[in-house]
Design a protein around this motif. Structure first.
Motif, PDB file in Angstrom:
ATOM      1  N   GLN A   8     101.898  -3.059  52.110  1.00  0.00           N
ATOM      2  CA  GLN A   8     100.458  -2.769  52.164  1.00  0.00           C
ATOM      3  C   GLN A   8     100.194  -1.271  52.023  1.00  0.00           C
ATOM      4  N   ALA A   9     101.010  -0.445  52.652  1.00  0.00           N
ATOM      5  CA  ALA A   9     100.833   1.006  52.564  1.00  0.00           C
ATOM      6  C   ALA A   9     101.102   1.490  51.141  1.00  0.00           C
ATOM      7  N   ILE A  10     102.158   0.971  50.530  1.00  0.00           N
ATOM      8  CA  ILE A  10     102.486   1.368  49.156  1.00  0.00           C
ATOM      9  C   ILE A  10     101.359   0.976  48.210  1.00  0.00           C
ATOM     10  N   GLU A  11     100.839  -0.222  48.372  1.00  0.00           N
ATOM     11  CA  GLU A  11      99.745  -0.691  47.515  1.00  0.00           C
ATOM     12  C   GLU A  11      98.529   0.230  47.629  1.00  0.00           C
ATOM     13  N   LYS A  12      98.238   0.686  48.826  1.00  0.00           N
ATOM     14  CA  LYS A  12      97.083   1.566  49.050  1.00  0.00           C
ATOM     15  C   LYS A  12      97.321   2.969  48.483  1.00  0.00           C
ATOM     16  N   LEU A  13      98.581   3.426  48.499  1.00  0.00           N
ATOM     17  CA  LEU A  13      98.895   4.805  48.110  1.00  0.00           C
ATOM     18  C   LEU A  13      99.325   4.978  46.659  1.00  0.00           C
ATOM     19  N   GLU A  14      99.732   3.929  45.992  1.00  0.00           N
ATOM     20  CA  GLU A  14     100.326   4.099  44.667  1.00  0.00           C
ATOM     21  C   GLU A  14      99.352   4.621  43.622  1.00  0.00           C
ATOM     22  N   ARG A  15      98.063   4.534  43.854  1.00  0.00           N
ATOM     23  CA  ARG A  15      97.094   5.108  42.910  1.00  0.00           C
ATOM     24  C   ARG A  15      97.136   6.638  42.940  1.00  0.00           C
ATOM     25  N   ASP A  16      97.604   7.198  44.046  1.00  0.00           N
ATOM     26  CA  ASP A  16      97.739   8.654  44.189  1.00  0.00           C
ATOM     27  C   ASP A  16      99.208   9.034  44.035  1.00  0.00           C
ATOM     28  N   SER A  17      99.768   8.783  42.855  1.00  0.00           N
ATOM     29  CA  SER A  17     101.211   8.920  42.670  1.00  0.00           C
ATOM     30  C   SER A  17     101.673  10.322  42.293  1.00  0.00           C
ATOM     31  N   GLU A  18     100.756  11.238  42.053  1.00  0.00           N
ATOM     32  CA  GLU A  18     101.154  12.605  41.718  1.00  0.00           C
ATOM     33  C   GLU A  18     100.996  13.507  42.930  1.00  0.00           C
ATOM     34  N   GLY A  19     101.778  14.556  42.964  1.00  0.00           N
ATOM     35  CA  GLY A  19     101.693  15.508  44.062  1.00  0.00           C
ATOM     36  C   GLY A  19     102.773  15.271  45.099  1.00  0.00           C
ATOM     37  N   TYR A  20     102.636  15.951  46.207  1.00  0.00           N
ATOM     38  CA  TYR A  20     103.595  15.889  47.311  1.00  0.00           C
ATOM     39  C   TYR A  20     103.015  15.038  48.436  1.00  0.00           C
ATOM     40  N   MET A  21     103.781  14.068  48.909  1.00  0.00           N
ATOM     41  CA  MET A  21     103.384  13.265  50.058  1.00  0.00           C
ATOM     42  C   MET A  21     103.898  13.985  51.297  1.00  0.00           C
TER      43      MET A  21
END
Length: 104
Positions: A8-21
């Motif tokens: 669920q977390a990956i699904e929510k975050l994968e749209r913001d795939s550029e940059g540093y987490m």
């Protein structure tokens, strides 16, 4: 140190795939470093985040001086009911309603 993201977390975050987490340990206006609050941040700049944690999603950066506030194995989950993330480990809930900030 390692961070595991739930599906669920990956699904929510994968749209913001550029940059540093980053796991940002925010101490501003907390009164004391021990009262800091962890935030999940996607940022275009690395800044002073100088330690990389392994992950099943993307590498996660923290500031080395705050590693004492994190556990060796952590999990990030997304809570749809509250539209926020949770940072936890086997021994504690580090932040039950972790804020996500996209600066990227």
């Amino acid at each position: 140190m390692r961070v595991t993201f739930t599906d669920q977390a990956i699904e929510k975050l994968e749209r913001d795939s550029e940059g540093y987490m980053k796991l940002h340990y925010d101490i501003e206006d907390c009164g004391c470093v021990v009262n800091g609050v962890t935030q999940l941040v996607n940022d275009s700049a690395q800044g002073d985040f100088n330690m990389t944690l392994e992950s099943n999603f993307r590498p996660v950066l923290i500031q080395k001086q705050y590693k004492v506030f994190f556990d060796k194995e952590m999990k990030i989950d997304f809570l749809p009911k509250h539209q926020c993330f949770m940072l936890k480990s086997d021994s504690e809930i580090i932040n039950p309603r972790m804020r996500y900030i996209n600066k990227g």
